[in-house]
Scaffold this motif. Structure first.
Motif, mmCIF file in Angstrom:
data_model
loop_
_atom_site.group_PDB
_atom_site.id
_atom_site.type_symbol
_atom_site.label_atom_id
_atom_site.label_comp_id
_atom_site.label_asym_id
_atom_site.label_seq_id
_atom_site.Cartn_x
_atom_site.Cartn_y
_atom_site.Cartn_z
ATOM 1 N N ALA A 1 14.177 -7.219 -4.951
ATOM 2 C CA ALA A 1 12.717 -7.076 -4.934
ATOM 3 C C ALA A 1 12.271 -5.786 -5.597
ATOM 4 N N ARG A 2 10.999 -5.788 -5.999
ATOM 5 C CA ARG A 2 10.315 -4.561 -6.403
ATOM 6 C C ARG A 2 9.581 -4.021 -5.183
ATOM 7 N N LYS A 3 9.776 -2.732 -4.896
ATOM 8 C CA LYS A 3 9.189 -2.098 -3.723
ATOM 9 C C LYS A 3 8.343 -0.926 -4.192
ATOM 10 N N VAL A 4 7.071 -0.922 -3.818
ATOM 11 C CA VAL A 4 6.144 0.097 -4.302
ATOM 12 C C VAL A 4 5.329 0.635 -3.137
ATOM 13 N N LEU A 5 5.308 1.956 -3.001
ATOM 14 C CA LEU A 5 4.414 2.621 -2.056
ATOM 15 C C LEU A 5 3.367 3.361 -2.857
ATOM 16 N N PHE A 6 2.111 2.924 -2.751
ATOM 17 C CA PHE A 6 1.009 3.583 -3.450
ATOM 18 C C PHE A 6 -0.007 4.004 -2.403
ATOM 19 N N GLY A 7 -0.169 5.319 -2.231
ATOM 20 C CA GLY A 7 -0.974 5.790 -1.118
ATOM 21 C C GLY A 7 -0.307 5.363 0.183
ATOM 22 N N ASN A 8 -1.054 4.625 1.010
ATOM 23 C CA ASN A 8 -0.464 4.135 2.258
ATOM 24 C C ASN A 8 -0.167 2.642 2.204
ATOM 25 N N ARG A 9 -0.219 2.046 0.991
ATOM 26 C CA ARG A 9 0.015 0.608 0.847
ATOM 27 C C ARG A 9 1.434 0.355 0.350
ATOM 28 N N LEU A 10 2.232 -0.334 1.169
ATOM 29 C CA LEU A 10 3.581 -0.718 0.785
ATOM 30 C C LEU A 10 3.557 -2.167 0.317
ATOM 31 N N THR A 11 3.964 -2.385 -0.933
ATOM 32 C CA THR A 11 4.007 -3.721 -1.517
ATOM 33 C C THR A 11 5.447 -4.061 -1.872
ATOM 34 N N ILE A 12 5.881 -5.219 -1.416
ATOM 35 C CA ILE A 12 7.220 -5.702 -1.751
ATOM 36 C C ILE A 12 7.076 -7.059 -2.418
ATOM 37 N N ARG A 13 7.506 -7.129 -3.685
ATOM 38 C CA ARG A 13 7.450 -8.372 -4.453
ATOM 39 C C ARG A 13 8.880 -8.866 -4.649
ATOM 40 N N ASN A 14 9.212 -9.946 -3.958
ATOM 41 C CA ASN A 14 10.543 -10.511 -4.061
ATOM 42 C C ASN A 14 10.715 -11.278 -5.363
ATOM 43 N N ARG A 15 11.963 -11.439 -5.772
ATOM 44 C CA ARG A 15 12.232 -12.146 -7.024
ATOM 45 C C ARG A 15 11.781 -13.602 -6.973
ATOM 46 N N ASN A 16 11.676 -14.167 -5.766
ATOM 47 C CA ASN A 16 11.221 -15.552 -5.658
ATOM 48 C C ASN A 16 9.707 -15.684 -5.771
ATOM 49 N N GLY A 17 9.014 -14.559 -5.951
ATOM 50 C CA GLY A 17 7.577 -14.581 -6.153
ATOM 51 C C GLY A 17 6.748 -14.264 -4.928
ATOM 52 N N THR A 18 7.346 -14.230 -3.750
ATOM 53 C CA THR A 18 6.579 -13.905 -2.549
ATOM 54 C C THR A 18 6.252 -12.411 -2.517
ATOM 55 N N VAL A 19 5.063 -12.109 -2.020
ATOM 56 C CA VAL A 19 4.584 -10.729 -1.987
ATOM 57 C C VAL A 19 4.122 -10.402 -0.580
ATOM 58 N N THR A 20 4.549 -9.250 -0.064
ATOM 59 C CA THR A 20 4.048 -8.758 1.213
ATOM 60 C C THR A 20 3.411 -7.395 0.997
ATOM 61 N N ARG A 21 2.310 -7.167 1.682
ATOM 62 C CA ARG A 21 1.617 -5.882 1.592
ATOM 63 C C ARG A 21 1.308 -5.396 2.998
ATOM 64 N N GLN A 22 1.473 -4.093 3.185
ATOM 65 C CA GLN A 22 1.259 -3.513 4.505
ATOM 66 C C GLN A 22 0.652 -2.132 4.368
ATOM 67 N N ASP A 23 -0.415 -1.872 5.119
ATOM 68 C CA ASP A 23 -1.000 -0.536 5.171
ATOM 69 C C ASP A 23 -0.299 0.267 6.259
ATOM 70 N N LEU A 24 0.155 1.465 5.902
ATOM 71 C CA LEU A 24 0.992 2.257 6.788
ATOM 72 C C LEU A 24 0.243 3.466 7.339
ATOM 73 N N ASP A 25 0.638 3.913 8.541
ATOM 74 C CA ASP A 25 0.170 5.193 9.059
ATOM 75 C C ASP A 25 1.243 6.240 8.745
ATOM 76 N N ALA A 26 1.012 7.462 9.178
ATOM 77 C CA ALA A 26 1.920 8.540 8.813
ATOM 78 C C ALA A 26 3.371 8.283 9.253
ATOM 79 N N PRO A 27 3.618 7.880 10.513
ATOM 80 C CA PRO A 27 5.020 7.643 10.902
ATOM 81 C C PRO A 27 5.692 6.543 10.086
ATOM 82 N N THR A 28 4.945 5.477 9.760
ATOM 83 C CA THR A 28 5.585 4.401 9.008
ATOM 84 C C THR A 28 5.710 4.746 7.523
ATOM 85 N N ILE A 29 4.856 5.631 7.006
ATOM 86 C CA ILE A 29 5.071 6.137 5.646
ATOM 87 C C ILE A 29 6.386 6.912 5.601
#
Length: 281
Positions: free
Chosen positions: A219-247
């Motif tokens: 997968a491609r894994k990107v943290l931009f600001g507090n948004r974590l985006t994971i795009r798997n090779r099969n095309g599925t995408v998950t996005r999660q807004d993080l707080d300080a501990p999870t960042i």
């Protein structure tokens, strides 16, 4: 980033990226090194957010990316790859590009501020780049082929422009511009100047936002600001807004970085919602 780059300790570098394959300067070796580098050394510019200068000497880069297991951005990552490939016997030419990724179509042309490489295998030139972050090509790309080229992730294509080549990536049905790369060999002074501007200008993306990326086999894994985006090779995408501990957890658990205490003021600000984020495809 000299015409004859300083050497790099290949054993330490290969241990850092988990590579134990052939060291013959052929296309298969090049592809495997590019893929392992992208999966092992994160793209990040946390030092820029902290107001620290980015040192481009080979010793500083190797100490940061290899010994301290940090990541870096294009000037650090691709200059190290250049030295690795030269040590293996490849002919390598440093190039400059201007980033078009996520820019509005009617935006003015950006500055030439990204480092890429042209690597020759049996006299044929390939684009190699391990320092582009969220859409880094995970395979070498032929310069003189306009048809789509597969990679372990998205297909890419290169087409001629007035000033060089346009690199595009296919996401779903759409072809999105990544950057325009000049075919002219770039000198050390141009990189030094671009690095200073990129790391110090108030409007620089890296002065305003936390950006960390890692492209593994899965997968491609990107943290931009507090948004974590994971795009798997099969095309599925998950996005999660993080707080300080999870960042903090993402920096260590997802991207493999050793957390440093002085990063807390950054993630506290970002995790509190004080920073805005944008969606990354």
């Amino acid at each position: 980033m000299r015409s004859t780059p300083y050497p790099v300790d290949l054993d330490r570098y290969f241990a850092r990226i988990g590579y134990a394959g052939s060291r013959s300067p052929d296309l298969m070796t090049l592809g495997r090194i590019v893929a392992r580098h992208a999966a092992s050394i994160p793209f990040e510019a946390i030092d820029v957010l902290l107001g620290r200068p980015i040192e481009l000497s080979p010793a500083a880069i190797d100490a940061k990316l290899i010994d301290r297991r940090r990541g870096g951005y294009c000037f650090e990552q691709n200059s190290m790859l250049q030295r690795v490939l030269c040590a293996l016997g490849y002919r390598v030419e440093p190039l400059m590009a201007r980033v078009l990724w996520m820019r509005k179509p009617d935006a003015p042309p950006p500055a030439w501020s990204h480092m890429a490489l042209r690597v020759f295998v049996e006299g044929v030139g390939y684009l190699a780049d391990v320092g582009f972050g969220s859409c880094v090509p995970t395979a070498p790309l032929l310069f003189d082929r306009t048809t789509p080229q597969p990679t372990p992730h998205e297909p890419f294509r290169l087409s001629r422009t007035f000033e060089g080549y346009l690199l595009e990536a296919q996401l779903g049905r759409d072809w999105l511009p990544v950057y325009e790369v000049s075919p002219m060999i770039c000198g050390e002074e141009a990189y030094r100047t671009a690095n200073i501007v990129t790391s110090t200008h108030p409007q620089s993306l890296f002065r305003q936002n936390l950006l960390v990326a890692l492209t593994t086999e899965e997968a491609r894994k990107v943290l931009f600001g507090n948004r974590l985006t994971i795009r798997n090779r099969n095309g599925t995408v998950t996005r999660q807004d993080l707080d300080a501990p999870t960042i903090q957890h993402a920096l260590t658990g997802v991207f493999g970085l050793a957390f440093q205490d002085d990063w807390r003021r950054i993630i506290t600000r970002i995790g509190s919602g004080a920073e805005t984020t944008i969606a990354i495809p």
